[in-house]
Design a protein around this motif. Structure first.
Motif: not given
Lengths: 517, 272
Positions: A287-311
């Motif tokens: 469909a010509g769409y995409a998502s963008l994740a802006i990643e920092t060093a802030g969230y630790s790997p185990g933390q819920g995907s809820d917070s990592v998807e910050s974009a």
């Protein structure tokens, strides 16, 4: 400056006591009720006494927790004193703070309280969790921390936030439709179409009666139904999660807000951005769409995907790359593909997988005597060449004078954008199979913590000479970008008079990078 | 191979031509260079090796102030190609390049420090093979017992277990020897460089700027064998700690000192 924000001791909002009691109390009461129901030994009065005692204990604890939780803002740290029995004092330097998030679920919104989470790099969990403060106080803290992080810049108080992106209803709909996990989905569909057709064939031979055939086909039908349900559910979840998504630029920070039931509001300092990752699954790509994740060093790997998807959850592909340009100053990408001989690797790999499936079917046939048509599994071989080719078509790498970009994945294509100055280590590797074909894999690691796939840019199966040259190249460029940054940091940079050699035409990033420390 | 070398040479040749003092000229040059030869043609194998070289030239064109440094860096990039013979001389050329850059005022590391702390390519201590051999022998022994058990359960002659023993221990010995031969580390001017791996050959640059802290550790077997391991930590997301095993204790602490000093000297790191 210090007088303005006096080091007053602040406390959690008193309304958080009943909420916390309800939150924890319900859980405990539930356990007690359940255990007494199943235990069945005590009378109703015994249960009631238990419940009452539990409620009182929880209430007292929560009251003490809230009363003994204090925080204050000093010149350059955010201090927290907490703990009922064991006390903890924590000081977080403002300049080390990566993200400040505010979360509010429906009940919290009704009461008017919010949870504030402060993330720094390292550590296994959020560095500070304020549960809970009033909504106004949460916003005040967020503002204050972002002001303190940018100490030294003259900030235009009247400057309005730039809206970088706002999710339209149409895009929300597309998000809902395309949010299924397609790797999983595809695998299951292939499996069931195979089993279904083989089953139907067998059934026709074994049970001439049409009603029995119907019964046997019911299994796959239920599976397909479950898949559709799964799809709908994940769509609904995505819509709820990203409803009303907005990405704003607030000075040297990005801010976003989203969520229908659970409101979520976070900050991403531009100076802390490690990598950008563009994700497109099969449907979104079509469909010509995409998502963008802006990643920092802030969230630790185990933390819920809820917070990592910050974009940006979904946007037209051009829009996403435009945002990349605004945030990181990327140019157009012209991906170089791995050499064609790389495909023979996938051909061999997938053929082996099919051979394995056939072998399992044959073994099953030999042991149980059923599945007479076990050799039909070899039909899967037809899928191998297109699968190998499709995998290959999605691979690629690109580099220019500021970034290295890699791309991979068919079901979900992930494009990782790494600025040279964020590189942690560079390595190339060659497995036995790659050595036979003169191929190698280049891996550029960063400190970003973006989930399982995040953090590392991987150029898969490129020519071995190219991989080695690129390794040296990326390393050299990293070193010179670091030297340039060091120079920038030594020259006092007040105001916008000095043009950044790093981000010449990307106004967003200039200031943030200079003040990285 | 020859393709790549040729293009890299030509890139260093391009360097000086590009060093025009005028800003506008520079920009024009860089724009011209940005259009890669061969374009985006997918899977153009002959076009690919030219990529890095051309881009070295591009960077040269981007910033006039950086020019001298990059010309030198370009040269050392060639020299830095590992495992292609004449290691010492290429290493020297890297150091020379770095020293040149320092005298040009491009780098801040004290040249004395650089000469004192960098090393040539070094192998591990041979006795590390006993350390690995011990673990490999244990694994091979357990596997042999397991296989022999299976064989006897299946009613086959137990002598076959002897075959398994020979094969497994042979494989283990080969693996240990190869692993030892593959391992190379080098304290370079700006990064710790590692080569390792038997099945998967891996070459890693670990820039000093990125080092968070450096440990030495000695397990019981290592103490017995008189060995030590150096562990270097970065903030990376994956493989954030890199260890160099099989060092004599004094070697390990010497290496720790070098890396520590170079990490302190290295400027411009991110504080995340």
């Amino acid at each position: 400056m210090n007088g303005e924000f006096g080091p007053d001791l602040m406390r959690l909002d008193s309304r958080s006591v009943p909420y916390r009691v309800a939150e924890n109390g319900l859980r405990i009461v539930g356990v007690i009720v359940l255990s007494s129901l199943f235990g069945n030994s005590q009378g109703l009065s015994g249960v009631l006494v238990f419940v009452l005692l539990g409620a009182v204990a929880v209430g007292a604890y929560e009251l003490a927790y809230v009363r003994r939780f204090t925080y204050k803002i000093t010149g350059d740290t955010f201090d927290i004193q907490s703990g009922v029995l064991s006390r903890r004092e924590r000081e977080i330097p403002f300049e080390r703070i990566q993200n400040v998030d505010i979360a509010q679920n429906v009940v919290q919104r009704a009461i008017g309280i919010a949870e504030v989470r402060i993330e720094t790099a390292g550590g296994g969990a959020s560095e500070a969790q304020l549960r809970y403060v009033s909504r106004g106080e949460a916003t005040r803290l967020q503002e204050l921390i972002s002001d303190r992080k940018q100490e030294g810049t003259e900030r235009d108080p009247g400057a309005a936030d730039d809206i970088l992106f706002e999710l339209s209803d149409r895009e929300l709909g597309i998000l809902g439709v395309t949010s299924a996990n397609f790797r999983f989905f595809g695998a299951i569909v292939v499996l069931f179409s195979l089993v279904g057709s083989a089953g139907a064939q067998r059934t026709q031979a074994a049970f001439p009666e049409p009603r029995m055939q119907l019964l046997l086909l019911l299994g796959p039908a239920v599976a397909v139904g479950a898949l559709v349900l799964l799809w709908v559910l994940s769509g609904v979840q995505a819509v709820l999660r990203y409803y009303g998504f907005r990405l704003l630029r607030h000075d040297e920070e990005l801010r976003y807000e989203r969520g229908l039931l659970q409101r979520y509001n976070g900050t991403i300092p531009l100076s802390k951005v490690q990598t950008l990752m563009v994700r497109e699954n099969v449907l979104a790509r079509a469909a010509g769409y995409a998502s963008l994740a802006i990643e920092t060093a802030g969230y630790s790997p185990g933390q819920g995907s809820d917070s990592v998807e910050s974009a940006v959850p979904i946007a037209a592909r051009e829009r996403v790359f435009e945002l990349c340009k605004t945030i990181e100053g990327t140019d157009e990408f012209e991906f170089q593909r791995p050499p064609k001989r790389a495909r023979t690797r996938y051909l061999a790999r997938y053929s082996l997988i099919v051979a394995g499936i056939v072998a399992i079917a044959a073994g099953y046939h030999a042991l149980s005597g059923r599945l007479d048509d076990w050799y039909l599994a070899a039909v899967l071989l037809v899928l191998v060449p297109p699968a190998a080719h499709l995998k290959w078509t999605q691979l690629g790498y690109h580099y220019d004078d500021r970034h290295i970009v890699t791309r991979r994945g068919f079901w979900t294509r992930r494009t990782t954008i790494v600025p040279y100055y964020r590189v942690q280590t560079v390595s190339d590797s060659q497995s036995v199979f790659q050595r036979r074909r003169d191929l190698a894999t280049l891996a550029v690691d960063t400190a970003s913590s973006g989930g399982f796939w995040g953090g590392e840019a991987v150029a898969l199966d490129i020519d071995v000479e190219v991989a080695r040259a690129l390794r040296e190249e990326v390393h050299d460029r990293f070193q010179s970008s670091i030297t340039r940054r060091a120079e920038l940091l030594e020259t006092p940079t007040t105001g916008e008079s000095v043009e950044s050699p790093l981000g010449g035409e990307s106004p967003v990033t200039d200031g943030g990078r200079r003040r990285n420390r | 191979m020859s393709d790549g070398d040729e293009s890299r040479d030509s890139a260093t040749g391009v360097g000086p031509d590009d060093s025009l003092p005028s800003d506008s000229e520079e920009t024009a040059g860089s724009e011209r260079q940005m259009e890669k030869p061969g374009g985006p043609s997918a899977g153009d194998e002959t076009g690919q090796p030219t990529g890095p070289a051309v881009d070295t030239a591009t960077e040269t064109g981007t910033d006039p102030a950086e020019h001298t440094n990059d010309a030198v860096a370009g040269g050392t990039t060639d020299g830095g190609q590992p495992a292609r013979g004449s290691q010492n001389s290429t290493f020297d050329s890297r150091v020379d390049g770095a020293l040149q850059a320092i005298s040009d005022g491009e780098r801040r590391i004290d040249p004395g420090v650089l000469l004192e702390y960098t090393t040539d390519r070094r192998d591990l201590d041979p006795s590390v093979q006993y350390q690995w051999g011990l673990w490999t022998a244990i694994v091979a022994g357990v596997l042999t017992a397991f296989v022999t058990g299976l064989i006897s359960a299946a009613g086959a002659p137990v002598v076959l277990g002897g075959v398994a023993l020979v094969v497994l221990f042979g494989l283990g010995a080969g693996w240990v020897t190869l692993r030892y031969r593959r391992w190379v580390y080098q304290v370079r001017e700006d990064s710790l460089y590692l080569e390792r791996g038997v099945l998967v050959h891996r070459r890693t640059h670990l820039p000093y700027v990125r080092i968070q802290h450096v440990d030495t550790s000695r397990g019981p077997v290592e103490r017995w064998l008189g060995l030590s391991t150096l562990v270097v930590y970065t903030a990376g997301s994956r493989g954030a700690d890199v260890s160099v095993p099989g060092l004599k204790p004094e070697e390990a602490s010497d290496l720790q000192g070098r890396v520590k000093r170079l990490a302190i000297e290295a400027e411009g790191g991110d504080a995340l």
